[in-house]
Design a protein around this motif. Sequence first.
Motif, PDB file in Angstrom:
ATOM      1  N   VAL A 142      -8.269  11.946   8.357  1.00 49.54           N
ATOM      2  CA  VAL A 142      -8.903  11.521   7.103  1.00 49.54           C
ATOM      3  C   VAL A 142      -8.857   9.996   7.062  1.00 49.54           C
ATOM      4  O   VAL A 142      -7.790   9.393   7.059  1.00 49.54           O
ATOM      5  N   SER A 145      -9.004   2.675  11.585  1.00 49.98           N
ATOM      6  CA  SER A 145      -7.869   2.562  10.681  1.00 49.98           C
ATOM      7  C   SER A 145      -8.356   2.014   9.336  1.00 49.98           C
ATOM      8  O   SER A 145      -9.307   1.227   9.323  1.00 49.98           O
ATOM      9  N   GLY A 184       0.831  -1.205   0.000  1.00 50.14           N
ATOM     10  CA  GLY A 184       0.000   0.000   0.000  1.00 50.14           C
ATOM     11  C   GLY A 184       0.864   1.254   0.000  1.00 50.14           C
ATOM     12  O   GLY A 184       1.957   1.282   0.573  1.00 50.14           O
ATOM     13  N   ALA A 231      -6.309   5.530   8.720  1.00 53.90           N
ATOM     14  CA  ALA A 231      -6.578   6.964   8.718  1.00 53.90           C
ATOM     15  C   ALA A 231      -5.272   7.727   8.896  1.00 53.90           C
ATOM     16  O   ALA A 231      -4.321   7.210   9.488  1.00 53.90           O
ATOM     17  N   GLY A 272      -8.909   7.261   3.096  1.00 55.08           N
ATOM     18  CA  GLY A 272      -8.676   8.313   2.119  1.00 55.08           C
ATOM     19  C   GLY A 272      -8.553   7.812   0.688  1.00 55.08           C
ATOM     20  O   GLY A 272      -8.089   6.703   0.447  1.00 55.08           O
ATOM     21  N   PHE A 277       7.249   3.645   5.857  1.00 57.58           N
ATOM     22  CA  PHE A 277       6.657   2.793   6.893  1.00 57.58           C
ATOM     23  C   PHE A 277       6.092   1.512   6.291  1.00 57.58           C
ATOM     24  O   PHE A 277       5.081   1.000   6.744  1.00 57.58           O
TER      25      PHE A 277
END
Length: 497
Positions: free
Chosen positions: A197, A226, A88, A228, A200, A94
């Motif tokens: 957000v 989550s 992702g 977010a 998103g 991260f």
Amino acid sequence: MSGRVTLVGAGPGDPGLLTLKGREALEKAQVVVYDRLVGPEILALIPEQAERINVGKESSHHLVPQEEISRILLEKALAGQDVVRLKGGDPFLFGRGGEELELLAAHRVAFQVVPGVTSALAVPAYGGIPVTHRDCCSSLHIITGHARAGKALEIDFEALVRTGGTLVFLMGVTALPRICAGLLAAGMDPDTPAAVVERGTTPRQRRIGASLAGLPRMAEAEQVSSPAVIVVGRVCALAEEFDWFGALPLKGVPVVVTRPAGRAGALSGRLRALGADVLEYPCIETVPTVPCPAMERAMDRLGDYEWLALTSPAGAEALWACLERRGADARALGGVKLAVIGPGTGRALRAHGLRADYVPEVYDAAHLGEGLAARAAGRVLILRAAESSPALTEALERAGTEFADVAVYTTRYENPRSEALRARVQRSETLVTFTSASTVKGFASSVGTGADLSRVTGICIGEQTAAEARKYGISVRVAAQATLEALIETILETAGK
Ligand code: SAH
């Protein structure tokens, strides 16, 4: 020879944010190892014959351990496979992308990296927040809000506050109260604009805005979960004014697109661009009848017919497949006149260099029948599905026009992903597009007997389609014309936009 690994960033959710290079890598992959945050539209690009390994599955809340993921990548590459590791956002932010490359580097396995659009930038952007703005700040900081189990957050709040820059926290939903408390304790103004957000760049995106001091309570009240992104800084004050994504006309409206498998693309894409939450549901599949002696006989004696009528792109495809089998091409159709039910079928003809001689004003079987009855002096050959609307042949019979009605394909009702569909039809605002009576039947059979369809609104092409939908208790709206534009117009009207 060993294969190689391509580390690909899938972007934050909107499938349009996958890079061209990432897409190319996916389409060539032999093995794809992917995470939980990668959406279905991107997974759909994986070639059918490629092996898919989901390492984001939460079996009893334990993800596949990192060493195991690295080992899978290594093994597959050493076996000579072209491996894509799909993550992702951006793989290095991260994302533990670096850790996965270490083992490959140690074994001298070739790898490359395709960066992705990170949620840290794209999610605020879709929430109307420019992460920097000359009037507000001169730096941007991306911080993880994730703490190792049982440990405190390792964040230097004083240092962050001193920068005066925009702060973006990932993985911070659980720690949100601690993050805000930390910033306040370090001297940040409690009135600093802030936002969370959630989900998103997807149609279900939500933005919750508040002051730094008020954000934790607001997020709790709204039950933010989550994934977010938390944004803190003066740029958040611009969000209302710049809320382009939230202002899309169909933002979040749930639409199910039922069309034959492989034909949903154009409509779904247009609806998504308007912000709709689209579930593509290919509940019918057309299967050409092969061999088809009746069509072969008709082709042998095509000279006996004045008109050839087609009522769907699938019918046109069956015709081309038949010509192909005979080693012939469009010239074999000779002087026969061509009639089609509507522009979609017309396009299927034009793809082979032919133009329809007749398209009815209203794109349905009854009008096609009446139009042909008024025009045909000789015989009409109809190539269409096995169970088709009698309205076409009835109109010809009434006029005494001779015809042959040949079934060249059948419609199969599919049942994939029924659970997702069932969940959708519970939502009262769900709209479902129906382009033919058979899509209604396929939809109803997929939802299953006993389901209450009264909350669903069917957006239909053609009166016959609408009549079929009413039989199942579905309330209907009929598009003014049988075109994608008219269908979209009707959806916009129904959604009250
Ligand atoms: N490599 C990823 C981040 C992985 S960490 C990237 O570059 O985006 C996972 C965190 O990313 C989540 O906890 C959340 O904070 C954020 N995130 C990812 N996708 C998101 C989305 N669609 N909406 C909001 N936050 C998202």
